[in-house]
Design a protein around this motif. Structure first.
Motif, PDB file in Angstrom:
ATOM      1  N   LEU A  47       0.767  -1.264  -0.125  1.00 26.12           N
ATOM      2  CA  LEU A  47       0.096   0.192  -0.009  1.00 26.12           C
ATOM      3  C   LEU A  47       0.814   1.525   0.018  1.00 26.12           C
ATOM      4  O   LEU A  47       0.663   2.350  -0.517  1.00 26.12           O
ATOM      5  CB  LEU A  47      -0.859   0.097   1.300  1.00 26.12           C
ATOM      6  N   SER A  48       2.045   1.291   0.648  1.00 29.52           N
ATOM      7  CA  SER A  48       2.887   2.206   1.012  1.00 29.52           C
ATOM      8  C   SER A  48       3.500   2.445  -0.747  1.00 29.52           C
ATOM      9  O   SER A  48       3.536   3.704  -0.947  1.00 29.52           O
ATOM     10  CB  SER A  48       4.107   2.176   1.673  1.00 29.52           C
ATOM     11  N   ALA A  49       3.732   1.757  -1.397  1.00 26.64           N
ATOM     12  CA  ALA A  49       4.459   1.636  -2.666  1.00 26.64           C
ATOM     13  C   ALA A  49       3.211   2.447  -3.560  1.00 26.64           C
ATOM     14  O   ALA A  49       3.632   3.026  -4.422  1.00 26.64           O
ATOM     15  CB  ALA A  49       4.949   0.224  -3.170  1.00 26.64           C
ATOM     16  N   LYS A  50       2.006   1.801  -3.562  1.00 31.77           N
ATOM     17  CA  LYS A  50       0.988   2.418  -4.176  1.00 31.77           C
ATOM     18  C   LYS A  50       0.670   4.032  -3.978  1.00 31.77           C
ATOM     19  O   LYS A  50       0.569   4.650  -4.783  1.00 31.77           O
ATOM     20  CB  LYS A  50      -0.386   1.405  -3.989  1.00 31.77           C
ATOM     21  N   ARG A  51       0.776   4.060  -2.593  1.00 33.29           N
ATOM     22  CA  ARG A  51       0.738   5.553  -2.048  1.00 33.29           C
ATOM     23  C   ARG A  51       1.667   6.240  -3.083  1.00 33.29           C
ATOM     24  O   ARG A  51       1.395   7.513  -3.654  1.00 33.29           O
ATOM     25  CB  ARG A  51       0.806   5.725  -0.823  1.00 33.29           C
ATOM     26  N   HIS A  52       3.069   6.270  -2.865  1.00 31.35           N
ATOM     27  CA  HIS A  52       3.933   6.953  -3.652  1.00 31.35           C
ATOM     28  C   HIS A  52       3.692   6.945  -5.169  1.00 31.35           C
ATOM     29  O   HIS A  52       3.966   8.022  -5.769  1.00 31.35           O
ATOM     30  CB  HIS A  52       5.557   6.278  -3.421  1.00 31.35           C
ATOM     31  N   LEU A  53       3.358   5.802  -5.666  1.00 32.93           N
ATOM     32  CA  LEU A  53       3.185   5.839  -7.204  1.00 32.93           C
ATOM     33  C   LEU A  53       2.046   6.547  -7.712  1.00 32.93           C
ATOM     34  O   LEU A  53       1.927   7.484  -8.494  1.00 32.93           O
ATOM     35  CB  LEU A  53       2.943   4.207  -7.577  1.00 32.93           C
ATOM     36  N   ILE A  54       0.873   6.521  -7.028  1.00 33.83           N
ATOM     37  CA  ILE A  54      -0.289   7.504  -7.153  1.00 33.83           C
ATOM     38  C   ILE A  54       0.048   8.730  -6.995  1.00 33.83           C
ATOM     39  O   ILE A  54      -0.303   9.857  -7.598  1.00 33.83           O
ATOM     40  CB  ILE A  54      -1.554   6.918  -6.512  1.00 33.83           C
ATOM     41  N   THR A  55       0.657   9.206  -6.014  1.00 35.90           N
ATOM     42  CA  THR A  55       1.082  10.600  -5.552  1.00 35.90           C
ATOM     43  C   THR A  55       2.188  11.212  -6.704  1.00 35.90           C
ATOM     44  O   THR A  55       1.666  12.166  -7.365  1.00 35.90           O
ATOM     45  CB  THR A  55       1.810  10.734  -4.473  1.00 35.90           C
ATOM     46  N   ALA A  56       3.113  10.382  -7.257  1.00 31.40           N
ATOM     47  CA  ALA A  56       3.822  10.681  -8.241  1.00 31.40           C
ATOM     48  C   ALA A  56       3.074  10.993  -9.645  1.00 31.40           C
ATOM     49  O   ALA A  56       3.348  11.676 -10.290  1.00 31.40           O
ATOM     50  CB  ALA A  56       4.969   9.928  -8.641  1.00 31.40           C
ATOM     51  N   LEU A  57       2.216   9.993  -9.816  1.00 24.88           N
ATOM     52  CA  LEU A  57       1.375  10.117 -11.123  1.00 24.88           C
ATOM     53  C   LEU A  57       0.450  11.271 -10.941  1.00 24.88           C
ATOM     54  O   LEU A  57       0.363  11.960 -12.134  1.00 24.88           O
ATOM     55  CB  LEU A  57       0.608   8.811 -11.303  1.00 24.88           C
ATOM     56  N   THR A  58      -0.174  11.803  -9.992  1.00 26.76           N
ATOM     57  CA  THR A  58      -1.293  12.577  -9.924  1.00 26.76           C
ATOM     58  C   THR A  58      -0.358  13.971 -10.092  1.00 26.76           C
ATOM     59  O   THR A  58      -0.847  14.881 -10.657  1.00 26.76           O
ATOM     60  CB  THR A  58      -1.781  12.730  -8.431  1.00 26.76           C
ATOM     61  N   ARG A  59       0.826  14.098  -9.234  1.00 22.04           N
ATOM     62  CA  ARG A  59       1.661  15.184  -9.569  1.00 22.04           C
ATOM     63  C   ARG A  59       2.134  15.448 -11.044  1.00 22.04           C
ATOM     64  O   ARG A  59       2.013  16.582 -11.658  1.00 22.04           O
ATOM     65  CB  ARG A  59       2.853  15.446  -8.760  1.00 22.04           C
ATOM     66  N   GLU A 155      -4.799  18.881 -27.160  1.00 17.90           N
ATOM     67  CA  GLU A 155      -5.249  17.554 -27.073  1.00 17.90           C
ATOM     68  C   GLU A 155      -5.224  16.908 -25.603  1.00 17.90           C
ATOM     69  O   GLU A 155      -4.116  17.226 -24.992  1.00 17.90           O
ATOM     70  CB  GLU A 155      -4.640  16.541 -27.914  1.00 17.90           C
ATOM     71  N   GLY A 156      -6.532  16.421 -25.008  1.00 13.28           N
ATOM     72  CA  GLY A 156      -6.450  15.826 -23.669  1.00 13.28           C
ATOM     73  C   GLY A 156      -5.469  14.622 -23.883  1.00 13.28           C
ATOM     74  O   GLY A 156      -5.518  13.900 -24.847  1.00 13.28           O
ATOM     75  N   ILE A 157      -4.930  14.296 -22.683  1.00  9.78           N
ATOM     76  CA  ILE A 157      -4.001  13.232 -22.665  1.00  9.78           C
ATOM     77  C   ILE A 157      -4.935  12.251 -21.752  1.00  9.78           C
ATOM     78  O   ILE A 157      -4.550  11.890 -20.628  1.00  9.78           O
ATOM     79  CB  ILE A 157      -2.687  13.321 -21.981  1.00  9.78           C
ATOM     80  N   ASP A 158      -5.916  11.421 -22.258  1.00 13.31           N
ATOM     81  CA  ASP A 158      -6.768  10.613 -21.433  1.00 13.31           C
ATOM     82  C   ASP A 158      -5.898   9.382 -20.777  1.00 13.31           C
ATOM     83  O   ASP A 158      -6.453   9.194 -19.537  1.00 13.31           O
ATOM     84  CB  ASP A 158      -7.823   9.880 -22.264  1.00 13.31           C
ATOM     85  N   GLU A 159      -4.967   9.078 -21.273  1.00 14.08           N
ATOM     86  CA  GLU A 159      -4.461   7.924 -20.540  1.00 14.08           C
ATOM     87  C   GLU A 159      -3.478   8.424 -19.308  1.00 14.08           C
ATOM     88  O   GLU A 159      -3.274   7.705 -18.251  1.00 14.08           O
ATOM     89  CB  GLU A 159      -3.021   7.538 -21.475  1.00 14.08           C
ATOM     90  N   LEU A 160      -3.173   9.518 -19.369  1.00 14.14           N
ATOM     91  CA  LEU A 160      -2.924  10.267 -17.870  1.00 14.14           C
ATOM     92  C   LEU A 160      -3.620  10.300 -16.877  1.00 14.14           C
ATOM     93  O   LEU A 160      -3.311   9.875 -15.643  1.00 14.14           O
ATOM     94  CB  LEU A 160      -2.090  11.612 -18.200  1.00 14.14           C
ATOM     95  N   TRP A 161      -4.637  10.384 -17.053  1.00 13.23           N
ATOM     96  CA  TRP A 161      -5.965  10.125 -16.162  1.00 13.23           C
ATOM     97  C   TRP A 161      -6.416   8.994 -15.717  1.00 13.23           C
ATOM     98  O   TRP A 161      -6.863   8.776 -14.741  1.00 13.23           O
ATOM     99  CB  TRP A 161      -7.143  10.998 -16.838  1.00 13.23           C
ATOM    100  N   GLY A 162      -6.133   7.914 -16.703  1.00 17.49           N
ATOM    101  CA  GLY A 162      -6.395   6.563 -16.327  1.00 17.49           C
ATOM    102  C   GLY A 162      -5.357   5.852 -15.389  1.00 17.49           C
ATOM    103  O   GLY A 162      -5.533   4.880 -14.818  1.00 17.49           O
ATOM    104  N   PRO A 164      -3.474   6.850 -12.397  1.00 24.11           N
ATOM    105  CA  PRO A 164      -3.502   6.798 -10.968  1.00 24.11           C
ATOM    106  C   PRO A 164      -4.666   5.508 -10.508  1.00 24.11           C
ATOM    107  O   PRO A 164      -4.484   4.805  -9.875  1.00 24.11           O
ATOM    108  CB  PRO A 164      -4.105   8.079 -10.672  1.00 24.11           C
ATOM    109  N   LEU A 165      -5.742   5.508 -11.537  1.00 20.82           N
ATOM    110  CA  LEU A 165      -6.629   4.295 -11.154  1.00 20.82           C
ATOM    111  C   LEU A 165      -6.201   2.951 -11.415  1.00 20.82           C
ATOM    112  O   LEU A 165      -6.193   2.010 -10.627  1.00 20.82           O
ATOM    113  CB  LEU A 165      -7.866   4.715 -11.905  1.00 20.82           C
ATOM    114  N   HIS A 166      -5.263   2.994 -12.527  1.00 28.61           N
ATOM    115  CA  HIS A 166      -4.715   1.871 -12.926  1.00 28.61           C
ATOM    116  C   HIS A 166      -3.762   1.071 -11.992  1.00 28.61           C
ATOM    117  O   HIS A 166      -3.687   0.232 -11.785  1.00 28.61           O
ATOM    118  CB  HIS A 166      -4.026   2.025 -14.273  1.00 28.61           C
ATOM    119  N   ALA A 167      -3.012   2.318 -11.443  1.00 27.16           N
ATOM    120  CA  ALA A 167      -2.004   1.814 -10.434  1.00 27.16           C
ATOM    121  C   ALA A 167      -2.720   1.263  -9.131  1.00 27.16           C
ATOM    122  O   ALA A 167      -2.122   0.553  -8.310  1.00 27.16           O
ATOM    123  CB  ALA A 167      -1.062   3.235 -10.139  1.00 27.16           C
TER     124      ALA A 167
END
Length: 322
Positions: A47-59, A155-162, A164-167
């Motif tokens: 869960l800690s790794a996911k937290r760091h990953l999602i935080t980085a992806l959101t930033r 152009e929007g980058i739809d994949e960027l938005w996906g 964090p959910l993917h991670a």
């Protein structure tokens, strides 16, 4: 400059399985979609790794999309009310983008607190209500992602938005594998732009000398795309990328007589296309995500210029990113 090992698709008639790893010139690489990409060992699936990953992806996400949508998760209800009550379609789009930003930040806040609780020794089960709420926030943000524009406005980058959910939804190792597939797609867009620029200018008397600069920029973009920001190699890769772009956009063709209006226009349009090409390469390489609509639109403009010597749609000088 030597081309990196991943700079072009592997065209050998050898069947290679996706995910095949190999040491090439002392660097471990992984094979996807014809490219040998620099390999990084994924962190443990915690869960800690996911937290760091999602935080980085959101930033990273907020760094590449339109300004003003990085709304604190604390203001989620206000953002939702503004979106639901907006009547003007243009305003509603922006409010929707702001709501998506608030949802991402709410999800990030939730998982951060869950990690803190877990570090106190409390078990967090997969059916935890807060984990479900985190997933719901990311899912809704993904749905709203269609309203968000890339910072360039093109152009929007739809994949960027996906991402964090993917991670959040899959094991970390599987997420890393999916990223290699996207990196391969990004490298292919980079190569398409490089090939189109080269084809456009290589036989043009005013621009033939720019071809080596194009090649250098494409090589630098490859290295930027495959290198993680946390890798110490970035202190070499990023400066090379920036300088390659500067050299490209600072190219100037031989001086044309002011009386030769057609040639002057030809040079002006060519330089604007070069600047636009670098702007797109910059966006794609930094986001490490393909932008197919923007890429294809640009390639069509290059072809129009190659055939006619001008590109009428280019009337206003472009602002080139730093």
């Amino acid at each position: 400059m030597d081309r990196p090992a991943n700079s072009s698709p592997d065209t050998r008639r050898v069947s290679l399985l996706p995910g095949t790893r190999k040491i090439i010139e002392g660097v471990e690489r992984v094979y996807y979609e014809g490219y040998w990409i620099r390999y990084y060992q994924p962190p443990a699936n915690t869960l800690s790794a996911k937290r760091h990953l999602i935080t980085a992806l959101t930033r990273r996400l907020f760094n590449h999309v339109e300004h003003g949508i990085n709304i604190s998760g604390v203001r989620l209800q206000q953002a939702r009310h503004a979106y639901e009550t907006a009547l003007d379609p243009a305003l509603k789009r922006v409010n929707g983008a702001m709501l998506a930003g608030a949802l991402f930040n709410r999800a990030s806040d939730i998982i951060a607190k869950l990690v803190e609780i877990q570090e106190l020794g409390v078990e967090i089960r997969s059916d935890n209500a807060l984990l479900r709420e985190c997933g719901n926030c990311l899912q809704e943000a993904l749905t709203l992602g269609r309203l968000v524009l890339h910072r360039s406005g093109e152009e929007g980058i739809d994949e960027l938005w996906g991402e964090p959910l993917h991670a959040f939804s899959i094991p970390v190792e599987d997420f890393f594998e999916s990223r290699y597939l996207k990196i391969a797609s990004t490298l292919r867009d980079v190569d398409h732009i490089g090939a189109a620029l080269t084809c456009c200018f290589e036989e043009d008397g005013d621009f033939a000398a720019i071809v080596p600069l194009i090649r250098c920029a494409i090589d630098a973009a490859h290295r930027k795309v495959e290198t993680l920001q946390t890798d110490d190699l970035i202190f070499t890769v990023w400066p090379e990328f920036v300088v390659a772009g500067e050299n490209l956009i600072h190219y100037r063709p031989p001086s044309a007589s002011a009386e030769d209006i057609e040639r002057v226009r030809h040079q002006e349009h060519g330089l604007q296309l070069v600047a636009q090409g670098w702007a797109i390469l910059n966006d794609i390489s930094r986001a490490r995500t393909p932008m197919p609509k923007t890429t294809q639109s640009f390639i069509r403009r290059l072809e129009a210029f190659r055939q006619s010597g001008t590109c009428p749609g280019l009337l206003v000088p472009l602002t080139v990113p730093d």
